[in-house]
Design a protein around this motif. Sequence first.
Motif, short mmCIF file in Angstrom:
data_model
loop_
_atom_site.label_atom_id
_atom_site.label_comp_id
_atom_site.label_asym_id
_atom_site.label_seq_id
_atom_site.Cartn_x
_atom_site.Cartn_y
_atom_site.Cartn_z
N THR A 76 0.83 -1.21 0.00
CA THR A 76 0.00 0.00 0.00
C THR A 76 0.86 1.25 0.00
O THR A 76 0.66 2.17 -0.80
CB THR A 76 -0.93 0.01 1.23
N LEU A 77 1.84 1.31 0.91
CA LEU A 77 2.70 2.49 1.00
C LEU A 77 3.65 2.60 -0.19
O LEU A 77 3.94 3.70 -0.66
CB LEU A 77 3.49 2.46 2.31
N LEU A 78 4.14 1.45 -0.68
CA LEU A 78 5.05 1.47 -1.82
C LEU A 78 4.36 2.03 -3.06
O LEU A 78 4.88 2.93 -3.72
CB LEU A 78 5.56 0.05 -2.10
N VAL A 79 3.19 1.49 -3.40
CA VAL A 79 2.50 1.91 -4.61
C VAL A 79 1.99 3.34 -4.47
O VAL A 79 2.18 4.18 -5.37
CB VAL A 79 1.34 0.95 -4.94
N ALA A 80 1.34 3.65 -3.34
CA ALA A 80 0.81 5.00 -3.14
C ALA A 80 1.93 6.03 -3.08
O ALA A 80 1.84 7.10 -3.70
CB ALA A 80 -0.02 5.06 -1.86
N GLY A 81 3.00 5.72 -2.36
CA GLY A 81 4.11 6.66 -2.24
C GLY A 81 4.85 6.85 -3.56
O GLY A 81 5.15 7.98 -3.96
N SER A 82 5.15 5.74 -4.26
CA SER A 82 5.88 5.83 -5.53
C SER A 82 5.06 6.57 -6.58
O SER A 82 5.61 7.40 -7.33
CB SER A 82 6.23 4.43 -6.04
N SER A 83 3.77 6.29 -6.66
CA SER A 83 2.93 6.96 -7.65
C SER A 83 2.82 8.46 -7.36
O SER A 83 2.79 9.28 -8.28
CB SER A 83 1.54 6.32 -7.70
N LEU A 207 -6.44 5.93 -1.12
CA LEU A 207 -7.85 5.61 -1.35
C LEU A 207 -8.07 5.11 -2.77
O LEU A 207 -8.87 4.20 -3.00
CB LEU A 207 -8.71 6.85 -1.08
N PHE A 208 -7.36 5.71 -3.73
CA PHE A 208 -7.52 5.31 -5.13
C PHE A 208 -7.02 3.88 -5.34
O PHE A 208 -7.68 3.07 -6.01
CB PHE A 208 -6.76 6.29 -6.02
N LEU A 209 -5.86 3.55 -4.78
CA LEU A 209 -5.33 2.20 -4.88
C LEU A 209 -6.26 1.20 -4.23
O LEU A 209 -6.51 0.11 -4.77
CB LEU A 209 -3.95 2.14 -4.22
N SER A 210 -6.80 1.55 -3.07
CA SER A 210 -7.72 0.65 -2.37
C SER A 210 -8.97 0.40 -3.20
O SER A 210 -9.48 -0.73 -3.25
CB SER A 210 -8.09 1.25 -1.02
N ALA A 224 -0.53 -8.48 -1.80
CA ALA A 224 -1.78 -8.02 -1.20
C ALA A 224 -1.61 -6.62 -0.64
O ALA A 224 -0.56 -6.29 -0.08
CB ALA A 224 -2.21 -8.98 -0.07
N ASP A 225 -2.60 -5.79 -0.86
CA ASP A 225 -2.66 -4.50 -0.20
C ASP A 225 -3.95 -4.46 0.61
O ASP A 225 -4.73 -5.42 0.62
CB ASP A 225 -2.59 -3.36 -1.22
N TRP A 226 -4.20 -3.37 1.29
CA TRP A 226 -5.36 -3.33 2.18
C TRP A 226 -6.67 -3.37 1.41
O TRP A 226 -7.66 -3.91 1.90
CB TRP A 226 -5.27 -2.09 3.07
N GLY A 227 -6.70 -2.78 0.22
CA GLY A 227 -7.92 -2.84 -0.58
C GLY A 227 -8.27 -4.25 -1.00
O GLY A 227 -9.43 -4.66 -0.97
N SER A 228 -7.25 -5.03 -1.39
CA SER A 228 -7.50 -6.42 -1.77
C SER A 228 -7.90 -7.26 -0.56
O SER A 228 -8.67 -8.23 -0.69
CB SER A 228 -6.27 -7.02 -2.44
N LEU A 229 -7.42 -6.92 0.63
CA LEU A 229 -7.84 -7.64 1.84
C LEU A 229 -9.33 -7.41 2.12
O LEU A 229 -10.03 -8.33 2.56
CB LEU A 229 -7.02 -7.19 3.05
N VAL A 230 -9.80 -6.21 1.86
CA VAL A 230 -11.24 -5.94 2.01
C VAL A 230 -12.03 -6.78 1.03
O VAL A 230 -13.05 -7.39 1.38
CB VAL A 230 -11.53 -4.44 1.81
N ALA A 250 -7.92 0.26 8.79
CA ALA A 250 -6.51 0.66 8.61
C ALA A 250 -6.39 1.68 7.48
O ALA A 250 -5.64 2.65 7.60
CB ALA A 250 -5.66 -0.58 8.30
N ILE A 251 -7.13 1.48 6.39
CA ILE A 251 -7.13 2.44 5.29
C ILE A 251 -7.63 3.80 5.78
O ILE A 251 -7.05 4.85 5.45
CB ILE A 251 -8.02 1.94 4.13
N ALA A 252 -8.71 3.77 6.57
CA ALA A 252 -9.29 5.02 7.08
C ALA A 252 -8.30 5.76 7.97
O ALA A 252 -8.16 6.99 7.86
CB ALA A 252 -10.58 4.72 7.84
N ILE A 253 -7.60 5.04 8.85
CA ILE A 253 -6.64 5.68 9.75
C ILE A 253 -5.50 6.31 8.96
O ILE A 253 -5.12 7.47 9.20
CB ILE A 253 -6.09 4.66 10.77
N LEU A 254 -4.95 5.57 7.99
CA LEU A 254 -3.83 6.08 7.21
C LEU A 254 -4.24 7.29 6.38
O LEU A 254 -3.53 8.30 6.34
CB LEU A 254 -3.29 4.97 6.31
N ALA A 255 -5.41 7.20 5.73
CA ALA A 255 -5.88 8.32 4.91
C ALA A 255 -6.19 9.54 5.78
O ALA A 255 -5.89 10.68 5.41
CB ALA A 255 -7.11 7.91 4.11
#
Length: 275
Positions: A76-83, A207-210, A224-230, A250-255
């Motif tokens: 989640t952090l890798l893809v969101a941060g890199s993008s 949020l977009f990745l999720s 797996a990222d948090w969106g796929s876990l949901v 977890a997504i809500a807290i991070l966002a």
Amino acid sequence: MTGRHGFSRLSYSGFLALTVLVIFVFTAILAPLVAPYGLNTTVGDVWEPITRGHPFGTDSLGRDLLSRLIFGAQITLLVAGSSTVLAFFIGMFFGFLASVVGGWLEQVLSRINDLMMSIPTLILALVVLAIVPINLFTLIVVMAVLDSTRVYRLARSLASEIVVMEYVEVARLRGERFAWVMLREVLPNALAPLIAEFALRFAFAILFLSALSFLGLGVQPPNADWGSLVRENKDGIIFGVPAALIPGFAIAILAFAANTLADKLIGQSARLRKE
């Protein structure tokens, strides 16, 4: 002294948001050391309840949900941060280029940017990802290109106010090249609002990745990222199993932490510009 004074202006909520982000980042970095089990290791039955051995229970395949959350934080952090970083490189470069050069180039770049922004981002991403092979690199590039339109708009607006200043005109009269003007004159004076915008765009990227992963066009197994876990555990809600709610929380807290930090940085940037 000035830097310390400016840093101290970040409120308690800003420090709390920053602390939450730092905890998430270090947890992701140290995932192999802190996760009780492997990412895809089956350790029990399907959707086991919360126990001492499994603080968040198990998922739809009997894997430890806490371990998958920790490893999912990496993706989640890798893809969101890199993008987000790539989006800023693209958006800032073309935004500064349009403002410094001006003329027909600015008009062409702005019209292309307006055209891309006129199409709903999620729909455009789904169309593109349905055509190209889905992997982490593709996700990062697609998300970055789509998000760079927002960065371009801000960078162009900031640079347009800076390039008319006297010190920029003096630099041009000295014969300084475009790269020098952009890096030495425009970028330093636009940095504060861009840093604030970075935190905000990072929250949107999460949020977009999720959303993409929940729809099945985001991170693919075995990753797996948090969106796929949901998405994997959404059927458990019917049976009263909270396995899908935990990664959603977890997504809500991070966002929320990223948004809060962005709001504080934007407010601080506005005050500094007034001063």
